[in-house]
Design a protein around this motif. Structure first.
Motif, mmCIF file in Angstrom:
data_model
loop_
_atom_site.group_PDB
_atom_site.id
_atom_site.type_symbol
_atom_site.label_atom_id
_atom_site.label_comp_id
_atom_site.label_asym_id
_atom_site.label_seq_id
_atom_site.Cartn_x
_atom_site.Cartn_y
_atom_site.Cartn_z
ATOM 1 N N TRP A 1 11.965 -9.600 12.362
ATOM 2 C CA TRP A 1 12.520 -10.948 12.440
ATOM 3 C C TRP A 1 12.835 -11.467 11.045
ATOM 4 N N ARG B 1 16.731 -18.062 15.177
ATOM 5 C CA ARG B 1 16.099 -16.968 14.450
ATOM 6 C C ARG B 1 16.130 -15.715 15.332
ATOM 7 N N LEU C 1 15.377 -11.951 16.733
ATOM 8 C CA LEU C 1 14.341 -10.920 16.763
ATOM 9 C C LEU C 1 15.026 -9.620 17.150
ATOM 10 N N LYS D 1 16.271 -14.219 20.683
ATOM 11 C CA LYS D 1 16.362 -15.196 19.595
ATOM 12 C C LYS D 1 15.621 -16.451 20.025
ATOM 13 N N VAL E 1 8.997 -18.154 16.094
ATOM 14 C CA VAL E 1 9.342 -16.750 15.862
ATOM 15 C C VAL E 1 8.152 -15.829 16.103
ATOM 16 N N ALA F 1 7.605 -12.861 18.805
ATOM 17 C CA ALA F 1 7.475 -11.491 18.291
ATOM 18 C C ALA F 1 6.218 -10.833 18.850
ATOM 19 N N SER G 1 11.975 -11.857 5.492
ATOM 20 C CA SER G 1 11.878 -11.072 6.719
ATOM 21 C C SER G 1 10.472 -10.509 6.898
#
Length: 290
Positions: free
Chosen positions: A163, A190, A192, A205, A212, A216, A277
């Protein structure tokens, strides 16, 4: 008695400390930027991340050519190694793997020692950690043929969720259009991405930085096989320490792996995805590699 040498290219992100005392050699990629030329494995990660942020241009990398590999194969034979196992950056991203194969043919035509080249179909420490496992197996006396097969098995199971916290660098590197980057930044989106079989592809996303890592973690849980038996590696670049700790905590709570460790993201991934990142790498179901 077998004396096995392991050679990995520098995009595997192994550090000097990690290979110290082990029969592992690094074949480096040359990185050029801002009037400088440096071998990738000699870049100081934190300084390079800062350089990426301020540079207008994208750093260039020089591919490792067959002669570079051939020189190392010959050196291995001269130093008494009986077998060589090579692990490289995914062939979907670079010609490095093909160069290693070409050098293998040239070397073995000259009655060289056995050389096996395994395409990682992956990136960064996702495959670097596998060579460390193989070196441990060699220390335990596991035969070369079994180590090669084990590495192929790990390669088929390599996975990561990647990400990024800004789309600016993806725009700069040409990975996405300026319009997509503008809209994404405006909406706070954002992406992924799932890394699997040499491909980095969008998988979801979310809106806002705070969402995020929880997403994830869910994706890691969905794609990992028996995570309670695994060590999850959290890879990071130029992100706040609080975000790294947050990733450890949330992934630990959601995925419940055997262990979580940290490792930096090196030059090649940072150049392509940007310094803001992170990634979580793990093992999924074995697949037929493309």
């Amino acid at each position: 008695m077998e004396k096995i040498l392991f050679i990995i290219d520098s995009p595997g992100d192994l550090t000097k400390e990690e290979i110290a005392g082990k029969p592992i050699w690094i074949n480096p990629v040359l990185v050029s930027y801002g009037g400088l030329e440096k071998w990738e494995h000699e870049l100081e990660p934190r300084q390079f991340w800062k350089d990426l942020t301020r540079l207008d241009e994208i750093p260039r990398t020089t591919m490792i050519v067959p002669d570079d590999w051939l020189r190392l194969y010959r050196k291995a034979k001269a130093e008494g190694f009986t077998h060589v196992l090579v692990h490289t950056l995914s062939s979907t991203a670079s010609g490095i793997c093909n160069s290693a194969f070409l050098a293998k043919r040239l070397f073995e035509d000259g009655d060289g020692i056995p050389v096996e080249v395994v395409d990682s179909r992956s990136y960064a420490f996702i495959y670097g950690r596998n060579i460390l496992k193989c070196a441990e197996m060699a220390e335990q006396g596991v035969p070369f043929s079994q180590i090669v097969e084990h590495l192929r098995g790990l390669t088929s199971r390599n996975r990561a969720i990647l990400w990024v916290y800004t789309l600016k660098h993806l725009k700069k590197s040409g990975r996405i259009s300026g319009m997509r980057a503008f809209v994404g930044e405006t909406l706070g989106l954002r992406p992924l991405l799932l890394i699997k079989d040499g491909v980095i592809a969008p998988i979801d996303k979310v809106r806002g930085d705070g969402n995020v890592i929880p997403r994830a973690a869910q994706l890691v849980k969905e794609h990992a096989v028996a995570p309670e038996t695994q060590r999850i590696e959290i890879l990071y670049a130029d992100v706040p320490q609080t975000e790294i700790e947050r990733a450890q905590n949330i992934i630990g709570e959601v995925v419940r792996p055997k262990e979580i460790t940290l490792h930096h993201i090196g030059g090649v991934i940072a150049i392509n995805c940007g310094p803001a990142s992170m990634a979580a790498c793990f093992y999924g179901e074995p697949i037929e590699l493309g």
